[in-house]
Design a protein around this motif. Sequence first.
Motif, PDB file in Angstrom:
ATOM      1  N   ARG A 148      -5.628  -4.120   2.243  1.00 26.21           N
ATOM      2  CA  ARG A 148      -4.367  -4.771   1.839  1.00 26.21           C
ATOM      3  C   ARG A 148      -3.464  -4.975   3.045  1.00 26.21           C
ATOM      4  O   ARG A 148      -2.855  -6.055   3.217  1.00 26.21           O
ATOM      5  CB  ARG A 148      -3.656  -3.889   0.792  1.00 26.21           C
ATOM      6  CG  ARG A 148      -2.257  -4.358   0.409  1.00 26.21           C
ATOM      7  CD  ARG A 148      -2.311  -5.686  -0.329  1.00 26.21           C
ATOM      8  NE  ARG A 148      -0.978  -6.151  -0.691  1.00 26.21           N
ATOM      9  CZ  ARG A 148      -0.207  -6.902   0.077  1.00 26.21           C
ATOM     10  NH1 ARG A 148      -0.622  -7.290   1.283  1.00 26.21           N
ATOM     11  NH2 ARG A 148       0.981  -7.301  -0.347  1.00 26.21           N
TER      12      ARG A 148
ATOM     13  N   ASP B  60      -0.924  -5.157  -6.043  1.00 24.52           N
ATOM     14  CA  ASP B  60      -0.131  -4.048  -5.503  1.00 24.52           C
ATOM     15  C   ASP B  60       0.222  -3.038  -6.584  1.00 24.52           C
ATOM     16  O   ASP B  60       0.296  -1.832  -6.331  1.00 24.52           O
ATOM     17  CB  ASP B  60       1.157  -4.570  -4.850  1.00 24.52           C
ATOM     18  CG  ASP B  60       0.896  -5.384  -3.595  1.00 24.52           C
ATOM     19  OD1 ASP B  60      -0.220  -5.276  -3.044  1.00 24.52           O
ATOM     20  OD2 ASP B  60       1.797  -6.123  -3.179  1.00 24.52           O
TER      21      ASP B  60
ATOM     22  N   ARG C 234       6.263  -0.756  -2.017  1.00 21.29           N
ATOM     23  CA  ARG C 234       5.542  -1.521  -0.990  1.00 21.29           C
ATOM     24  C   ARG C 234       5.980  -1.069   0.405  1.00 21.29           C
ATOM     25  O   ARG C 234       5.159  -0.880   1.310  1.00 21.29           O
ATOM     26  CB  ARG C 234       5.792  -3.017  -1.172  1.00 21.29           C
ATOM     27  CG  ARG C 234       5.057  -3.636  -2.361  1.00 21.29           C
ATOM     28  CD  ARG C 234       5.214  -5.153  -2.379  1.00 21.29           C
ATOM     29  NE  ARG C 234       4.419  -5.742  -3.446  1.00 21.29           N
ATOM     30  CZ  ARG C 234       4.917  -6.179  -4.602  1.00 21.29           C
ATOM     31  NH1 ARG C 234       6.224  -6.083  -4.845  1.00 21.29           N
ATOM     32  NH2 ARG C 234       4.131  -6.718  -5.523  1.00 21.29           N
TER      33      ARG C 234
END
Length: 489
Positions: free
Chosen positions: A407, A356, A344
Amino acid sequence: MTKEIKEPGWNFDNSYARLPKVFFTAQNPHPVRSPELIILNDPLAASLGLNVEALRSEEGAAVFAGNRIPEGAEPLAQAYAGHQFGHFTMLGDGRAVLLGEQITPSGERFDIQLKGPGRTPYSRGGDGRAALGPMLREYIISEGMHGLGIPTTRSLAVVTTGESVIRETVLPGAILTRVAASHLRVGTFQYAANWGTIEDLRTLADYALKRHFPDVEGDENRYLSLLKEVIKRQAALIAKWQLVGFIHGVMNTDNMTISGETIDYGPCAFMDTYDPATVFSSIDTQGRYAYGNQPIIGGWNLARFAEALLPLLHEDQDKAIEIAEDAISDFTTLFQSNYLAGMRAKLGIFNEETQDVSLIKDLHDMMQKYRADYTNTFRALTFDKPEDTVLFGTPEFTKWNEEWQARLSRQEQSKDSSSELMRNSNPAVIPRNHRVEEALEAAVEQGDYSVMERLLSVLSNPYAHSPEQEEYTALPEPSSCPYRTYCGT
């Protein structure tokens, strides 16, 4: 006027030498003909409380060569066992001698070990010596790992011996001085469980707790706490390897430390083209230690650690096995948590969303399909230059990039904050294989250490993204031969 002779600053304690004799053999290094110091890690020396000027003297070189034993040292070769490519065997320091433990000005304790100082009782037919190339390689890669922020043993110095070693050919001999939080290994515990008594095993476990995990010494089941702490450290370590594309190459149980440091830079390398099946080691013909297998092997090794601890976990073996299995089952979750957090960060993502995992997987699938360079792909994304990757212009990447941008927009942090996170998580440079080989060839074949020194300089701060690092981001020329590394033994 007489020049003042500076003391080197050695401040040895020797706690390992106070363990039961079954764990080591007192062993002095074997002197060499004409030692010459060729590289010294000045910042590391200073942090250890050592005097750099004194270490650069003839006496300093004599210590690093094993010709002179520094005051307070109690040299020894450690005994341990290990599963090597899945096969269990008795091992030990076949070409290493622990001088002792340096106590730093801040009170920290570090092993000072010579690698390549001659035969020991554990040499198993080997000569106990080392060649210059592999010792310089360990110096470069271990310092590169340190720069990347990955727990690692480090390299203090390399000396040439003035003697040759015979491998496939005749090679110049050398000795590396390695610094480690300790050299306690999973294999040390396997050795204790197989060749020592239960009390030997308990003494070793108590020693490991005191040295590395004093905060859990008082726990109700301190040996379970020891197991859990080692699992935590290894889960975090192997995740860090995966995040930078590092392939250890020889993840035997004797090469897994209790401290959670990377150890043994033999057939290791960094991945260029992303492929989970990547193997560099010439001896790993079955791909046991391929990049994608490292987390699995990490869990397997820790299961062997748990097996060694069974007599200490509970007096009832069935209960002990249940306790061990429960602890080991946490490894995969801990690894995934560390790995996903790191991934991440590499994508500038601060919070967590369930999708994710698929976002990350889709990127990796594209990188594998189009044979994208692992490090440079993330570097291009960091600086918003997708056109610099082979993914650019493909339908998959266009779709993925839209999902990634969406995102990023769903988190509170700004675009600038995401960019900063990515810069701090994606190195500009790694010890690329062709650059390492270039440095080794110049040093070994031509006696030119300047190439290695420049490489070490750019690797010391890989997240700087400086102009000086730009040339070190270039990929090697295409080759029909796969890159291979060797143990150097």
